[in-house]
Design an enzyme around this catalytic site. Structure first.
Site, PDB file in Angstrom:
ATOM      1  N   GLU A 106      44.630  22.401 -46.976  1.00 13.62           N
ATOM      2  CA  GLU A 106      44.075  21.179 -46.376  1.00 13.62           C
ATOM      3  C   GLU A 106      42.586  21.178 -46.650  1.00 13.62           C
ATOM      4  O   GLU A 106      41.921  22.210 -46.488  1.00 13.62           O
ATOM      5  CB  GLU A 106      44.258  21.149 -44.841  1.00 13.62           C
ATOM      6  CG  GLU A 106      45.660  20.941 -44.369  1.00 13.62           C
ATOM      7  CD  GLU A 106      45.756  20.838 -42.848  1.00 13.62           C
ATOM      8  OE1 GLU A 106      44.795  20.389 -42.195  1.00 13.62           O
ATOM      9  OE2 GLU A 106      46.810  21.227 -42.316  1.00 13.62           O
TER      10      GLU A 106
ATOM     11  N   GLU B  45      48.183  26.462 -38.869  1.00 13.95           N
ATOM     12  CA  GLU B  45      46.968  26.761 -38.095  1.00 13.95           C
ATOM     13  C   GLU B  45      47.279  27.576 -36.849  1.00 13.95           C
ATOM     14  O   GLU B  45      46.890  27.226 -35.727  1.00 13.95           O
ATOM     15  CB  GLU B  45      46.228  25.466 -37.745  1.00 13.95           C
ATOM     16  CG  GLU B  45      45.674  24.779 -38.987  1.00 13.95           C
ATOM     17  CD  GLU B  45      44.690  23.660 -38.701  1.00 13.95           C
ATOM     18  OE1 GLU B  45      44.737  23.099 -37.594  1.00 13.95           O
ATOM     19  OE2 GLU B  45      43.868  23.354 -39.590  1.00 13.95           O
TER      20      GLU B  45
END
Ligand code: BGP
Length: 494
Positions: A391, A201
């Site tokens: 995810e 991320e």
């Protein structure tokens, strides 16, 4: 709806939230070891002592003061819980957990290597042999169970010793330290691991300011841009090196799927949304995939008086280290607008504007499977390289009933339309190759530090107050996902 043959079904975790063993096996401390437990109402804190030895717990990391001249030291203080220290103890349960993943039929398992387990101080002369051996055992066992490891090299856990020297990625010496670490793990595990991700991320650095509100100074903005630039170059150099070490490696970037919608059809909102996507998503994605900054980057730098330390060599490195695949997390969408909006949602990591067409989780996250299909199609249209959803999932309260039974039908209800959305995107031409659900085995929440925000198919007996014997259990969703994998996504029935 058909998933391609060989589609990689599995689950995802991260060392800082799952692995534990924070002070065992020669591991050095990382930034995430100084973060306390929290909740939606009471945010997690970072704890440290000042130069007079006085303890503090604050929201902001005092990075600059932690540099040698500042005298601040990160410290674990009495009276606080540090849930990441133990996580849910993969360190001592990996054999059992891998057996459970194999029982579910996993084809892939996403985990991260803790940099400070390999290099306790981030840039030691020699790597820590015990750390190397630990991951070798894990990867070997995964392979023996026909599970491909998908390995993130940096998941929020910068070694603390480097933070003391160079702040939060504010020094270009980080690049060489990261590449040295990459070289060791690529070389050690070159026959065990094919799929790698560099920074988890990476775009949080920008999107956390914009999406979650908050004005920051130009100085702070410039620091975040510097942080990103050094990570981009570190990632690109690692990608290039990885391909030299094993040309079969597939190395990807990893972004938070911060997909936004314009809240109204006011053209100003359309523009606002476009700029939001540029700043929060495409800024990072374009550098990784195209190997250069996008034209709009100049507008952002100008608006915030950013003067980046970009060398000719950096530009060359970025070009030579473009990624093989694009991966991202997808939980929700957020709306952006130039108008005042009263209907707000309270939740961690949530922008706040309520989308009237969506429902919300107990943590205020929008449930939006259509947004998953939309994001897959928009991203693939732009980049045309294989995609992975690494995810996705529902953080929810689980109730353990007599005999360790957990009926988590709500979790299955969340997954069904998300898997259908991926199927539709594939039918529409998207080259999606993997799906790893987040926190496939319960672990500590990154955002709130809670245990009760559970994502797993596998239950772990661990609670917010630190109690629990860490035993594992199978939730209803465990058996459901097993069937999904067995049928390669054909049978989603409950
Ligand atoms: C992502 C992180 C993960 C994970 C997930 C869920 O941002 O990459 O580490 O934790 O979010 O968030 P949370 O744990 O706050 O529910």
């Amino acid at each position: 709806m058909s998933f391609p043959k060989g589609f990689l079904w599995g689950g995802a975790t991260a060392a800082n939230q799952y692995e534990g063993g924070w002070n065992e096996g020669g591991r050095g401390p990382a930034l995430t070891d100084y973060t306390t437990g929290g909740s939606v109402k009471e945010s997690r804190k970072v704890t440290w002592i000042d130069k007079d030895g006085q303890g503090h717990a604050t929201n902001q990391v005092p990075f600059d003061d932690a540099l040698p001249e500042g005298g601040v030291k990160y410290a674990c203080l009495d009276g606080y819980l540090y849930p990441n220290h133990e996580g849910t103890d993969f360190y001592h349960h990996y054999k059992e957990d891998i057996a459970l993943f194999a029982e579910m039929g996993y084809k892939v398992f996403r985990m991260s290597i803790s940099w400070s387990r390999i290099f306790p101080n981030g840039d030691d002369e020699e790597p820590n042999a015990e750390g190397i051996a630990f991951y070798k055992d894990v990867f070997t066992l995964l392979r023996q169970n026909n599970i491909e490891p998908l390995v993130t090299m940096h998941h929020f856990d910068t070694p603390i010793a480097l933070v003391y020297k160079w702040g939060d990625w504010q020094d270009r010496r980080y690049i060489d330290a990261f590449v040295k670490y990459a070289k060791v793990v690529f070389t050690e595990y070159k026959d065990l691991v094919k799929y790698w991700l560099t920074f988890n991320e990476i775009n949080n650095t920008l999107s956390c300011i914009n999406i979650f509100g908050g004005n920051i100074s130009d100085e702070d903005y410039a620091k975040r841009m510097t942080h990103l630039h050094y990570q981009f170059v570190a990632s690109a150099k690692a990608v290039k090196l990885g391909h030299e070490i094993n040309p079969d490696f597939m190395i990807g970037c990893m972004l938070s799927g911060m997909v936004t919608y314009p809240h109204t059809c006011d053209p100003k909102d359309i523009q606002e949304n476009q700029w939001s996507m540029e700043e929060n998503f495409w800024y990072c994605g374009d550098v990784h995939v195209f190997g250069e900054y996008s034209p709009f980057a100049k507008r952002l730098w100008k608006a915030h008086n950013v003067k980046l330390d970009i060398t000719e060599q950096d530009l060359k490195d970025l070009k030579e280290g473009t990624v093989d695949m694009f991966t991202y997390s997808y939980y929700m969408t957020n709306n952006v607008t130039t108008h005042e909006v009263e209907d707000k949602v309270a939740g961690n990591y949530s922008a706040g504007i309520r989308n009237p067409y969506l429902t919300y989780s107990d943590w205020g996250w929008a449930v939006d499977p259509d947004g998953l299909q939309y994001s897959l199609e928009v991203i693939y249209d732009r980049y045309r390289i294989p995609l992975m959803i690494v995810e996705n999932g529902l953080g929810a309260f689980d109730t353990v009933e007599e005999g360790d039974v957990i009926h988590d039908g709500y979790r299955i209800d969340y997954y069904i339309p998300h898997i259908e959305a991926m199927g539709k995107a594939i039918d529409n031409g998207v080259d999606l190759i993997a799906y790893t659900t987040w926190g496939c085995v319960d672990c500590v929440s990154a955002g709130t530090g809670e245990m009760r925000k559970r994502y797993g198919f596998i239950y772990v007996d661990k609670h917010d107050d630190g109690t629990g014997d860490l035993h594992r259990g199978r939730k209803d969703s465990f058996f459901w996902y097993q069937k999904v994998i067995k049928s390669n996504g054909e049978d989603l029935s409950k």
